[in-house]
Design a protein around this motif. Structure first.
Motif, short mmCIF file in Angstrom:
data_model
loop_
_atom_site.label_atom_id
_atom_site.label_comp_id
_atom_site.label_asym_id
_atom_site.label_seq_id
_atom_site.Cartn_x
_atom_site.Cartn_y
_atom_site.Cartn_z
N HIS A 247 0.83 -1.21 0.00
CA HIS A 247 0.00 0.00 0.00
C HIS A 247 0.86 1.27 0.00
N ILE A 248 1.95 1.25 0.75
CA ILE A 248 2.85 2.42 0.76
C ILE A 248 3.46 2.63 -0.62
N GLU A 249 3.86 1.54 -1.28
CA GLU A 249 4.38 1.68 -2.64
C GLU A 249 3.31 2.23 -3.58
N LEU A 250 2.09 1.74 -3.43
CA LEU A 250 0.98 2.25 -4.24
C LEU A 250 0.79 3.75 -4.00
N THR B 287 -12.66 2.58 -9.38
CA THR B 287 -13.73 3.23 -10.13
C THR B 287 -13.30 4.63 -10.58
N ALA B 288 -12.68 5.37 -9.69
CA ALA B 288 -12.22 6.72 -10.03
C ALA B 288 -11.13 6.68 -11.10
N LEU B 289 -10.23 5.71 -11.00
CA LEU B 289 -9.17 5.59 -12.01
C LEU B 289 -9.75 5.28 -13.39
N LEU C 171 -1.29 2.69 -12.73
CA LEU C 171 -1.95 2.86 -11.43
C LEU C 171 -3.10 1.87 -11.28
N HIS C 172 -3.87 1.70 -12.34
CA HIS C 172 -5.00 0.77 -12.29
C HIS C 172 -4.50 -0.65 -12.04
N GLY C 173 -3.42 -1.03 -12.69
CA GLY C 173 -2.87 -2.37 -12.47
C GLY C 173 -2.38 -2.57 -11.05
N LEU C 174 -1.69 -1.58 -10.50
CA LEU C 174 -1.20 -1.67 -9.13
C LEU C 174 -2.34 -1.70 -8.12
N GLU C 175 -3.35 -0.89 -8.36
CA GLU C 175 -4.51 -0.86 -7.46
C GLU C 175 -5.27 -2.18 -7.54
N THR C 176 -5.39 -2.76 -8.72
CA THR C 176 -6.05 -4.05 -8.89
C THR C 176 -5.29 -5.14 -8.13
N ALA C 177 -3.96 -5.13 -8.24
CA ALA C 177 -3.15 -6.12 -7.52
C ALA C 177 -3.33 -5.98 -6.01
N PHE C 178 -3.40 -4.74 -5.53
CA PHE C 178 -3.61 -4.51 -4.09
C PHE C 178 -5.00 -5.01 -3.69
#
Length: 159
Positions: A35-38, A146-148, A107-114
């Protein structure tokens, strides 16, 4: 995997085996790190983007994400552990290159992985308080996704 029968019968209480406090620390600390990396990636996006409205949205998303890191850290502390703090990471390590569309795709890919990592944790028998924290953070992650998507559409239309 949580037992739906126990959840239905006990509503807010819990019975049976749950992860120990040390297991919880071992499972939550990698989420904090991720999460910190994100959050650093969101910060890089804010620095990279020149559209004030997009920056405003990103900053609001990042504010919630920072709060969520605090919730995870509090969970680790309440279990007697030491939460990962991210001092080994530097914002400069998260420079983004490419187009704005590429940026939001990343960003979407990283958020999806999280979000997927949170779903995996929710499949385990965490203590009820930890489950509540994880569910709230997963909901916030879904809001960011959703926002991304909306920002990606906006950028695609303006390109």
């Amino acid at each position: 995997m949580p037992n739906p029968i126990k959840e239905a019968l006990l509503n807010r209480g819990w019975a049976g085996q749950t992860l120990s406090r040390s297991e919880t620390v071992d499972r939550i600390n990698p989420l904090i790190h991720q999460h910190i990396e994100l959050n650093h990636h969101y910060g890089a996006a804010v620095r990279y983007c020149d559209d004030a409205r997009v920056v405003d949205v990103l900053e609001r998303l990042q504010k919630t994400a920072r709060t969520d890191v605090g919730k995870l850290s509090e969970t680790v502390l309440s279990c007697g552990g030491t939460p990962y703090n991210g001092t080994d990471l530097s914002p400069e390590d998260f420079a983004l290159e490419g187009s704005l569309g590429d940026l939001f795709g990343e960003l979407h890919g990283l958020e999806t992985a999280f979000n997927d990592a949170l779903a995996d944790e929710l499949d385990l028998e965490h203590q009820m308080r930890t489950r509540g924290v994880l569910q709230a953070i997963k909901s916030n992650s879904e809001d960011r996704l959703t926002a991304l998507k909306a920002l990606q559409r906006r950028i695609g239309e303006s390109a």
